[in-house]
Design an enzyme around this catalytic site. Structure first.
Site, PDB file in Angstrom:
ATOM      1  N   ASN A 194      28.983  37.269  -4.238  1.00  0.00           N
ATOM      2  CA  ASN A 194      29.447  36.241  -5.187  1.00  0.00           C
ATOM      3  C   ASN A 194      28.318  35.246  -5.428  1.00  0.00           C
ATOM      4  O   ASN A 194      27.205  35.427  -4.929  1.00  0.00           O
ATOM      5  CB  ASN A 194      30.719  35.562  -4.659  1.00  0.00           C
ATOM      6  CG  ASN A 194      30.468  34.940  -3.307  1.00  0.00           C
ATOM      7  OD1 ASN A 194      29.662  34.031  -3.158  1.00  0.00           O
ATOM      8  ND2 ASN A 194      31.138  35.456  -2.284  1.00  0.00           N
TER       9      ASN A 194
ATOM     10  N   ALA B 244      31.145  28.636   3.635  1.00  0.00           N
ATOM     11  CA  ALA B 244      30.706  29.966   3.192  1.00  0.00           C
ATOM     12  C   ALA B 244      31.728  30.571   2.235  1.00  0.00           C
ATOM     13  O   ALA B 244      32.888  30.173   2.210  1.00  0.00           O
ATOM     14  CB  ALA B 244      30.535  30.879   4.402  1.00  0.00           C
TER      15      ALA B 244
ATOM     16  N   ASP C  90      36.554  38.698   0.152  1.00  0.00           N
ATOM     17  CA  ASP C  90      37.900  39.028   0.631  1.00  0.00           C
ATOM     18  C   ASP C  90      38.091  40.539   0.775  1.00  0.00           C
ATOM     19  O   ASP C  90      38.996  40.990   1.461  1.00  0.00           O
ATOM     20  CB  ASP C  90      38.952  38.480  -0.350  1.00  0.00           C
ATOM     21  CG  ASP C  90      39.089  36.970  -0.211  1.00  0.00           C
ATOM     22  OD1 ASP C  90      38.915  36.469   0.910  1.00  0.00           O
ATOM     23  OD2 ASP C  90      39.340  36.297  -1.228  1.00  0.00           O
TER      24      ASP C  90
ATOM     25  N   LYS D  27      45.662  28.506   7.215  1.00  0.00           N
ATOM     26  CA  LYS D  27      44.476  28.698   8.052  1.00  0.00           C
ATOM     27  C   LYS D  27      44.409  27.682   9.189  1.00  0.00           C
ATOM     28  O   LYS D  27      43.403  27.588   9.868  1.00  0.00           O
ATOM     29  CB  LYS D  27      43.217  28.652   7.171  1.00  0.00           C
ATOM     30  CG  LYS D  27      43.230  29.740   6.092  1.00  0.00           C
ATOM     31  CD  LYS D  27      42.006  29.691   5.191  1.00  0.00           C
ATOM     32  CE  LYS D  27      42.193  30.604   3.976  1.00  0.00           C
ATOM     33  NZ  LYS D  27      41.128  31.570   3.793  1.00  0.00           N
TER      34      LYS D  27
HETATM   35  O1  PMT Z   1      27.068  27.824  -1.835  1.00  0.00           O
HETATM   36  P1  PMT Z   1      27.068  26.950  -3.077  1.00  0.00           P
HETATM   37  O2  PMT Z   1      26.389  27.608  -4.246  1.00  0.00           O
HETATM   38  O3  PMT Z   1      26.563  25.560  -2.803  1.00  0.00           O
HETATM   39  O4  PMT Z   1      28.588  26.797  -3.567  1.00  0.00           O
HETATM   40  C1  PMT Z   1      29.489  26.066  -2.781  1.00  0.00           C
HETATM   41  C2  PMT Z   1      30.838  26.798  -2.673  1.00  0.00           C
HETATM   42  C3  PMT Z   1      31.518  26.872  -4.028  1.00  0.00           C
HETATM   43  C4  PMT Z   1      30.649  28.217  -2.118  1.00  0.00           C
HETATM   44  C5  PMT Z   1      31.684  25.956  -1.656  1.00  0.00           C
HETATM   45  O5  PMT Z   1      31.836  24.663  -2.176  1.00  0.00           O
HETATM   46  C6  PMT Z   1      33.041  26.570  -1.424  1.00  0.00           C
HETATM   47  O6  PMT Z   1      34.007  26.315  -2.104  1.00  0.00           O
HETATM   48  N1  PMT Z   1      33.140  27.458  -0.384  1.00  0.00           N
HETATM   49  C7  PMT Z   1      34.340  28.248  -0.065  1.00  0.00           C
HETATM   50  C8  PMT Z   1      34.301  29.516  -0.892  1.00  0.00           C
HETATM   51  C9  PMT Z   1      35.509  30.404  -0.617  1.00  0.00           C
HETATM   52  O7  PMT Z   1      35.353  31.475  -0.120  1.00  0.00           O
HETATM   53  O8  PMT Z   1      36.651  29.836  -0.902  1.00  0.00           O
HETATM   54  P2  PMT Z   1      38.101  30.543  -0.657  1.00  0.00           P
HETATM   55  O9  PMT Z   1      39.051  29.612  -1.335  1.00  0.00           O
HETATM   56  O10 PMT Z   1      38.074  31.943  -1.070  1.00  0.00           O
HETATM   57  O11 PMT Z   1      38.279  30.491   0.895  1.00  0.00           O
HETATM   58  C10 PMT Z   1      38.965  29.444   1.573  1.00  0.00           C
HETATM   59  C11 PMT Z   1      38.350  29.195   2.947  1.00  0.00           C
HETATM   60  O12 PMT Z   1      38.498  30.376   3.747  1.00  0.00           O
HETATM   61  C12 PMT Z   1      36.858  28.903   2.923  1.00  0.00           C
HETATM   62  O13 PMT Z   1      36.600  27.914   3.893  1.00  0.00           O
HETATM   63  C13 PMT Z   1      36.213  30.236   3.286  1.00  0.00           C
HETATM   64  O14 PMT Z   1      34.988  30.023   3.994  1.00  0.00           O
HETATM   65  C14 PMT Z   1      37.262  30.880   4.171  1.00  0.00           C
HETATM   66  N2  PMT Z   1      37.355  32.353   4.080  1.00  0.00           N
HETATM   67  C15 PMT Z   1      37.544  32.994   2.894  1.00  0.00           C
HETATM   68  C16 PMT Z   1      37.669  34.371   2.886  1.00  0.00           C
HETATM   69  C17 PMT Z   1      37.631  35.091   4.088  1.00  0.00           C
HETATM   70  N3  PMT Z   1      37.758  36.402   4.106  1.00  0.00           N
HETATM   71  N4  PMT Z   1      37.451  34.442   5.243  1.00  0.00           N
HETATM   72  C18 PMT Z   1      37.331  33.091   5.247  1.00  0.00           C
HETATM   73  O15 PMT Z   1      37.167  32.496   6.306  1.00  0.00           O
END
Ligand code: PMT
Length: 406
Positions: free
Chosen positions: A212, A277, A281, A345
Site C-alpha cells: 500500500n 504501520a 489485511d 483491538k
Molecule cells: O506511512 P505514512 O505515509 O506516513 O502514512 C501514515 C498512515 C496513513 C499509514 C498512518 O497514519 C495510518 O493511518 N496507519 C494505519 C494504517 C492502517 O493499516 O489502518 P487500518 O485502519 O487498516 O488498521 C487499524 C490499526 O490496526 C492500525 O493501527 C494498524 O497498524 C493495525 N493493523 C491493521 C491490519 C492488520 N492486519 N494488523 C494490524 O495490526
C-alpha cells in the site's frame, strides 16, 4: 543570559498549600536564566503574599485583589504575549477544569487563555480530587491540546491522606520548564516505546507483491519524537525509503506475519505501543514459486487469505499499565470505524485519519487526525507529522498517568 535575551516564564500560582513551593521554583528558574513574571489567583494570595513573589521576581505581581485593579484587561494580554512559556505550579483541580473548558473568570485563567506560548502545568491536590474521573478527563483534554503535564508525586499530603497528588519536586518542574524553553522536553525518560511504521509486502511470486501507499513518515515521526523526549524506542519498520532516527533500535519486517512475530516478542516489555504501520489485511493463499506468466485474454484470479490482525492480537495480551495506541486509515464514516477498531483491538486510543483529505494520510508530510478514546474525541487541525507525533505522545502520557491513578 543578557536581560533582553532572557526567556520569559509566566508563573501562574493557584491556591493550594504547595503555593509556597512556587517561591523556590521561581528562584530555580531564575538561576537557569529565565525572567519570571507571576500571576496569582486570589486564593493563592491567602497562602503566600503577592509581595513575596514581587520581591523575588523583581516584577509587579498580577492578581485579583481589589487593591490592584489598575490595568486588568490590558495586563492579561500583555503578560500572555510576553510569555515564552506559561507554567502553572501548583495547578489546582479548579484551574485545570477552567482551562479544559476555556473559562476565563479571573486574572490567571484569562491570561492563560490568551497566551500562544507553550503551557506546562504541575498539578497538586488531594488524592481523591486527582483520581476523580472529571480531573483525569480534563487532563486528557489539555494534553490533547498540547499542554504538558508534570504529574504529581505520591506521598504524604498536607490534608493527612497518602497517595498521588503531591506537587512534583520543584527541581523536576524547573528542569521540564527549561527543557521546554530550549525545545528539549525529556518527559519520556525511562519509558520503553515500540512504534510500528510503513507498509507490509505480501509476495505473489518471486517478483511481485501486494502493498500500500504507506511511506513510514508518520511512524518515523513518532519514533523520532519519543526518542527526543527520552524514551527507549524500538521501531518496527516495513520497507520504506527513510533513515532510522539516531538512537532508535530498528527491527525490519516484510510481511504482516513477520510484524506479528516481532511485535509479539517485543510488546510485553513496552510501556507504550504505537501502531502507525499499514500491514496488509490479505496475502496470497499460495506464493507462486516462479514468476506468474501472462495468460493472454484469460482473467487472472488471485486467491487471498486473511492476515492476522496484529493490533488485536497484541491488545488481547495487554498487561495492566501498558498504553496501546492504534491508527485508523479510513475513507468513509471515519469516527464510526475508528471507534469500532478502538474496542475490537482493545486500544487505549486510536488516531483516526481520513486518508482522502488533502494533507492527510499516506506519503505526505502533514496529517489531519482525530484522537479518539473511550471518553473523548479531539479533532486536531492539519499539522506536520512531527507535531502530530508530539500530540499523540502527550496524550499517551496522560493516559498512562490516568491508568496509574486507577
Ligand atoms: O506511512 P505514512 O505515509 O506516513 O502514512 C501514515 C498512515 C496513513 C499509514 C498512518 O497514519 C495510518 O493511518 N496507519 C494505519 C494504517 C492502517 O493499516 O489502518 P487500518 O485502519 O487498516 O488498521 C487499524 C490499526 O490496526 C492500525 O493501527 C494498524 O497498524 C493495525 N493493523 C491493521 C491490519 C492488520 N492486519 N494488523 C494490524 O495490526
Amino acid at each position: 543570559m543578557e536581560e533582553k535575551s532572557k526567556k520569559c516564564v509566566v508563573l501562574g500560582v493557584t491556591g493550594g498549600i504547595a503555593a509556597y513551593k512556587a517561591c523556590e521554583l521561581l528562584r530555580l528558574l531564575q538561576k537557569q536564566g529565565a525572567d519570571v513574571y507571576v500571576v496569582m489567583t486570589k486564593n493563592a494570595g491567602r497562602f503566600v503574599a503577592p509581595l513575596t513573589f514581587e520581591t523575588l521576581s523583581g516584577h509587579p505581581v498580577a492578581c485579583d485583589t481589589f487593591e490592584r485593579p489598575a490595568t486588568w484587561e490590558v495586563e492579561h494580554v500583555a503578560l500572555a504575549k510576553r510569555a515564552d512559556l506559561f507554567l502553572i505550579a501548583p495547578a489546582t483541580a479548579n484551574i485545570l477544569a477552567k482551562m479544559a473548558c476555556g473559562i476565563a473568570d479571573d486574572m490567571l485563567s484569562t491570561t492563560v487563555l490568551a497566551t500562544r506560548a507553550p503551557v506546562l502545568v504541575a498539578p497538586a491536590m488531594n488524592t481523591g480530587m486527582w483520581e476523580n474521573p472529571a480531573t483525569q478527563h480534563n487532563l486528557s483534554v489539555l494534553a490533547s491540546r498540547g499542554v504538558r503535564i508534570v504529574a504529581p508525586a505520591t506521598g504524604h499530603l498536607a490534608c493527612g491522606d497518602s497517595g498521588a497528588g503531591k506537587l512534583e519536586d520543584v527541581q523536576v518542574i524547573a528542569q521540564t520548564a527549561m527543557d521546554m524553553l530550549r525545545g528539549r522536553v525529556r518527559d519520556m525518560e525511562g519509558l520503553r516505546v515500540l512504534v510500528t511504521a510503513g507498509p507490509s509486502r505480501e509476495a505473489l511470486d518471486p517478483v511481485r507483491y501486494i502493498t500500500n501507499r504507506s511511506s513510514g513518515k508518520m511512524g518515523y515521526a513518532i519514533a523520532r519524537a519519543a526518542q527526543r523526549r527520552g524514551a527507549q524506542v524500538t521501531l518496527l519498520s516495513g520497507p520504506v525509503a527513510l533513515e532510522c532516527p539516531q538512537g532508535v533500535g530498528l527491527v525490519p519486517f516484510g510481511t504482516t506475519a513477520e510484524l506479528l512475530q516481532s511485535a509479539s516478542a517485543l510488546a510485553p516489555e513496552q510501556d507504550v505501543l504505537i501502531q502507525a504501520a499499514a500491514p496488509a489485511d490479505y496475502r496470497a493463499k499460495e506464493i507462486a514459486p516462479q514468476k506468474i506468466k501472462k495468460q493472454s485474454g484469460a482473467p487472472m484470479v488471485l486467491e487471498l487469505v486473511e492476515n492476522p490482525d496484529v493490533a488485536a492480537a497484541l491488545g488481547a495480551a495487554k498487561r495492566p499499565g501498558q498504553v496501546f495506541v492504534g491508527f485508523a486509515a479510513e475513507t468513509n464514516d471515519v469516527l464510526e470505524h475508528a471507534r469500532g477498531k478502538l474496542a475490537r483491538k482493545r486500544l487505549d486510543m486510536i488516531v483516526a485519519n481520513d486518508v482522502t483529505r488533502p494533507g492527510a494520510g499516506f506519503d505526505v508530510d502533514t496529517n489531519i487526525v482525530t484522537l479518539v478514546t473511550k471518553e473523548a474525541c479531539d479533532e486536531l487541525p492539519m499539522m506536520s507529522k512531527d507535531e502530530v507525533a508530539d500530540r499523540i505522545l502527550d496524550r499517551a502520557l496522560a493516559l498512562r498517568s490516568a491508568k496509574k491513578a486507577e
